[in-house]
Design an enzyme around this catalytic site. Sequence first.
Site, PDB file in Angstrom:
ATOM      1  N   HIS A 182       1.020  -1.355  -0.736  1.00  0.00           N
ATOM      2  CA  HIS A 182      -0.079  -0.444  -0.085  1.00  0.00           C
ATOM      3  C   HIS A 182       1.156   1.559   0.228  1.00  0.00           C
ATOM      4  O   HIS A 182       1.864   1.540   0.695  1.00  0.00           O
ATOM      5  CB  HIS A 182      -0.775   0.518   0.899  1.00  0.00           C
ATOM      6  N   CYS A 183       1.159   2.060  -1.046  1.00  0.00           N
ATOM      7  CA  CYS A 183       2.227   3.375  -1.013  1.00  0.00           C
ATOM      8  C   CYS A 183       0.882   4.381  -0.701  1.00  0.00           C
ATOM      9  O   CYS A 183       0.104   4.731  -1.221  1.00  0.00           O
ATOM     10  CB  CYS A 183       1.883   3.401  -2.817  1.00  0.00           C
ATOM     11  N   PRO A 184       1.579   5.001   0.613  1.00  0.00           N
ATOM     12  CA  PRO A 184       0.543   6.128   0.867  1.00  0.00           C
ATOM     13  C   PRO A 184       0.932   7.724   0.260  1.00  0.00           C
ATOM     14  O   PRO A 184       0.405   8.204   0.095  1.00  0.00           O
ATOM     15  CB  PRO A 184       1.403   6.373   2.112  1.00  0.00           C
ATOM     16  N   ASN A 187      -1.777   7.462  -2.635  1.00  0.00           N
ATOM     17  CA  ASN A 187      -3.506   6.914  -1.482  1.00  0.00           C
ATOM     18  C   ASN A 187      -4.026   5.653  -2.154  1.00  0.00           C
ATOM     19  O   ASN A 187      -5.098   5.545  -2.283  1.00  0.00           O
ATOM     20  CB  ASN A 187      -3.957   8.253  -1.405  1.00  0.00           C
ATOM     21  N   ASN A 188      -2.845   4.619  -2.656  1.00  0.00           N
ATOM     22  CA  ASN A 188      -3.576   3.360  -3.520  1.00  0.00           C
ATOM     23  C   ASN A 188      -2.887   2.152  -3.359  1.00  0.00           C
ATOM     24  O   ASN A 188      -2.159   2.368  -2.534  1.00  0.00           O
ATOM     25  CB  ASN A 188      -4.144   3.725  -4.965  1.00  0.00           C
TER      26      ASN A 188
END
Length: 375
Positions: A182-184, A187-188
């Site tokens: 999950h890549c901040p 945001n996805n």
Amino acid sequence: MRSRQRMFAAVMRLLLKCLRLGRRRRFKLVRQVEQLWHYGHLCLRSLLYNSFTNSDVVLDSLFEPVYWLVDHVTRWFGVVFVALVIGLTSSIVAIVYICLLPLILQTYTPAWICWHLAYGHWNLIMIVFHYYMAITTSPGYPPQGKDDLTGVSICRKCIAPKPARTHHCSICNRCVLKMDHHCPWLNNCVGHYNHRYFFSFCLFMTMGCIYCSISGWEMFRDAYAAIERMKLLEKERLQVAANQTYYQTPPPTFSFRQRAFHKSVVYLWVLCSSVALALGALTLWHAALITRGETSIERHINKKERQRLQKKGKVFRNPYSYGSWDNWKVFLGVDVPRHWLTRVLLPSPHLPHGTGLSWDLPPRLTAQRAPLLAL
């Protein structure tokens, strides 16, 4: 006399009731403490005496509150991180157009001007396209109907079918097909349908930062030297103003536009160099994973499986790896030679191979390996 006796008896009965209630509450509190103690003791015994327990399980249990905090912070700050990426990138582009481009047009030769205009705009288009697609494209989710898939496991958290290479994201609170992480900054989640967009964005952003750092090195040195002269002249001006006489004049000062120009060049070079180092290391890491046909999660799983089989004298083979070169072709969606131009060097919204529910060989690789299998 009788009324006093009755009143005294009533007071005594009330006092006895209060004592009984106090005892009940005290006993109830003691029972709750005992239950918590037995529950904690059972958890501790399950960790210490379970045959499947190792140091990783203990560490995961100890860091579970930290994981919970990170998941919730990442979920709520994802929009802030996306706005930060857009803001920093926009500031670099604005500095290039306002400060550097006029200087390039005035001092560089026509050949170098054409090169900078062509490469810079191509790199910028690739960055914007892949970042937009990585944010807006769904990573892919398995169907919720239990009759849609057969021969798959069930996720313990969302109680739904879990195909191969699918993992549960605690931030999105659902399973993701071929989940990488999950890549901040997006945001996805990075999954089956947007993994290529994520890697391409990292690659082209790194290339753009390296390009800005190399091409702006001389300007950075001049701007840094100019800022140091500004500080020195400002100190001299303050000293002269403190000891001013009729025959002394303060030294000239730089204008606001000159100060803003030099500081903007320094800001551009420092930010691009820092991002090039950090994001370049992340890009190399993901490139190595793609070469091996793994994701970030599968890398840890395969490492443990490799160590387990090594103790038994066996060799681990990744069932989702088709070979280094073919892994890249499958990942980028290159089926014919012209796809290196239309799908890699130019913006392309083509879908990845497969649906993420099953992992059969691509038709091109199947046709290539058919003669070998026939032998």
